[in-house]
Design an enzyme around this catalytic site. Structure first.
Site, PDB file in Angstrom:
ATOM      1  N   SER A   1       0.810  -1.106   0.007  1.00 17.56           N
ATOM      2  CA  SER A   1       0.028  -0.136  -0.076  1.00 17.56           C
ATOM      3  C   SER A   1       0.764   1.359  -0.047  1.00 17.56           C
ATOM      4  CB  SER A   1      -0.961   0.000   1.139  1.00 17.56           C
ATOM      5  OG  SER A   1      -0.184  -0.012   2.467  1.00 17.56           O
ATOM      6  N   TYR A  25      11.211   6.825  15.281  1.00 19.39           N
ATOM      7  CA  TYR A  25      11.020   6.799  13.995  1.00 19.39           C
ATOM      8  C   TYR A  25      12.123   7.684  13.415  1.00 19.39           C
ATOM      9  CZ  TYR A  25       8.677   6.802   9.428  1.00 19.39           C
ATOM     10  OH  TYR A  25       8.434   6.849   7.950  1.00 19.39           O
ATOM     11  N   LYS A  77      15.398   7.155  10.844  1.00 16.82           N
ATOM     12  CA  LYS A  77      15.452   7.604   9.582  1.00 16.82           C
ATOM     13  C   LYS A  77      16.746   8.451   9.563  1.00 16.82           C
ATOM     14  CE  LYS A  77      11.832   5.543   7.680  1.00 16.82           C
ATOM     15  NZ  LYS A  77      11.848   4.682   6.590  1.00 16.82           N
ATOM     16  N   THR A  94      -0.857   8.586   3.360  1.00 13.66           N
ATOM     17  CA  THR A  94      -0.864   7.024   3.273  1.00 13.66           C
ATOM     18  C   THR A  94      -1.593   6.480   4.226  1.00 13.66           C
ATOM     19  OG1 THR A  94       1.259   6.924   4.764  1.00 13.66           O
ATOM     20  CG2 THR A  94       1.601   7.395   2.164  1.00 13.66           C
TER      21      THR A  94
END
Length: 484
Positions: free
Chosen positions: A213, A365, A369, A400
């Site tokens: 997705s 997160y 990254k 998203t």
């Protein structure tokens, strides 16, 4: 032979006819595939600024396109239908609008090592505008010449390596304008400067992780449309079957398959890498896209903090394992999908694997990254002699399923300025496909431009911390493999 073109235009009663020929040093099938898909028109026709395909399935007889074009005052939508389709030879399109109708015929022929493209169009203006055809002749002639020159330039595919624009560089220095670039308005601003992307991906073997997705699916769809051989890595077998079936039907590309792996588990990462290594085929592009933002602290069944495992250790381990296949391709690319959130964090190796105390999912997160961006820069230096180009990209703020689930408040506040998954994925596709993208390595990209890796001076790491990161991952990787 030097590339050239010539044009003939005539005015006959109630119709304007345009005939033009161009020649390009490019295989005939690549020229046909690009020109017959009228979604490409905004790349080469200066009057066109938006195009979409209205019908399902691969481009062919009966395919319909809507192309929005500028007029001296306002704009006009042209509806095109393919009425003749002979692959590698001929495509004819019937166009209709409130102002005029047209029939465009594009013929392709091999000619002394080049591809000759003969373009013929008949325009018929509708009442009451038919009386103005004589006055419109020179304007149509100019637009026809310009469009075919644009098509020739697009097919020559001789774009220069990307550089950051002065406007983007200024925005990055001023912070808030830099952040504003993450929105859909930033995407639309950037798109105005983009060059055509006509490279064919036929025969190129590409891996996309997290393709079920969002950004991964949008990336897979476009790479499939361009003819790449795709290996899509997903966790859910039912969803994987559905994605492969959907993309094959939509694009006509039968060279699409899936591999099942939970990339938060190093055993699955290692098993996936081993299957690909045993297959032995070179890999042209690896897109490390799989990821998730975990709002609650948790460990994988292997005892690793889940953000660290999925977002950093997994792409590190998979890419290093596949290095022999990337090197074997001769000229390959690694695209690491990071996040604009990393701009808030400084590289701190001792904080990469978050603890349960004071855990914040967005911070964990962003730290991973940030580390993956540094890894991208280090790999680019270390692997340059192997012909492997490594770049990172961030998609801006994209709408998203992951963003909506993990950051519901952010999604609610920003939903009107979020990019579509296709807009967010564009730079992944460009880094994977564009010829000129092979000329730059070790950069962070947004909207096809290399951008700063630091919006805030306080997030800059010192060189020793970068060395510490690579040593830490090496040691962690070795320890994990020893246990396994």
């Amino acid at each position: 032979m030097r590339n050239h073109h010539h044009t003939h235009i005539e005015f006959t009663g109630t119709m304007i006819s345009l005939t033009q020929t161009i020649r390009v040093a490019r295989p005939i099938d690549e020229c046909f595939d690009y020109a017959a898909d009228f979604r490409t028109t905004p790349e080469w026709d200066a009057t066109a600024y938006k195009a979409k395909k209205l019908t399902e399935g691969p481009v062919g007889l009966g395919s319909r396109f809507a192309v929005r074009c500028r007029l001296p005052l306002g704009s006009i939508e042209l509806l095109y239908t393919i009425t003749e389709f002979e692959p590698g030879q001929l495509v004819t399109l019937q166009a209709d609008s409130w102002l005029f109708s047209a029939v465009d015929t594009i013929a392709f022929e091999e000619d002394q090592g080049q591809t000759r493209i003969d373009y013929h169009a008949d325009f018929s203006f509708k009442m009451p505008f038919a009386a103005l055809e004589g006055a419109l002749k020179s304007g149509m002639q100019g637009m026809g010449k310009a469009a075919l020159r644009g098509l020739q330039r697009a097919l020559e595919d001789n774009n220069s390596a990307p550089q950051i624009s002065s406007g983007s560089a200024t925005a990055d220095r001023l912070l808030w304008p830099g952040l504003a670039m993450f929105s859909k308005w930033g995407y639309r601003r950037g798109r105005k400067r983009w060059l055509p992307m006509s490279a064919s991906l036929k025969g190129k073997r590409m891996i996309v992780t997290g393709a079920s997705s969002g950004l991964g699916l949008a990336t897979a769809r476009e790479l499939a449309q361009r003819g790449a051989e795709l290996i899509l890595v997903m966790r859910n077998p039912e969803r994987a079957e559905a994605v492969v079936k959907e993309l094959s039907a939509e694009t006509g590309n039968s060279a699409i398959r899936y591999e099942l792996a939970d990339l938060s588990l190093m055993a699955d990462v290692d098993a996936l890498a081993q299957r690909l290594l045993e297959d032995g085929k070179p890999i042209d592009v690896l897109v490390n896209n799989a990821g998730a933002l975990f709002n609650d602290w948790g460990q994988t069944s292997e005892g690793l903090e889940q953000s660290f495992a999925l977002l950093l250790l997994s792409p590190w381990r998979l890419t290093r394992a596949l290095h022999p296949l990337l090197k074997a391709a001769g000229q390959s690319r690694v695209v690491n999908v990071v996040s604009g959130g990393m701009y808030s964090q400084k590289l701190r190796v001792d904080r990469l694997e978050a603890t349960a105390d004071n855990y914040a999912g967005a911070t964990a997160y962003a730290r991973c990254k940030r580390a993956l961006t540094v890894v991208s820069e280090e790999w680019a230096k270390n692997w340059a002699s192997d012909g492997i180009v490594v770049n990172a990209m961030h998609p801006g703020w994209a709408d998203t399923p992951g963003v909506e689930t993990a950051l519901p408040a952010f999604h609610t506040l920003t939903r009107f300025i979020l990019r579509s998954p296709e807009e967010g994925a564009d730079t992944i596709i460009w880094l994977s496909a564009a010829s000129e993208a092979a000329g730059v390595s070790g950069k962070l990209f947004l909207d096809r431009e290399p951008r700063t890796t630091h919006l805030l001076s306080r997030t800059r790491e010192d060189p020793a911390e970068r060395v510490k990161l690579m040593d830490y991952l090496d040691a962690f990787d070795a320890a994990q493999k020893a246990v396994a």
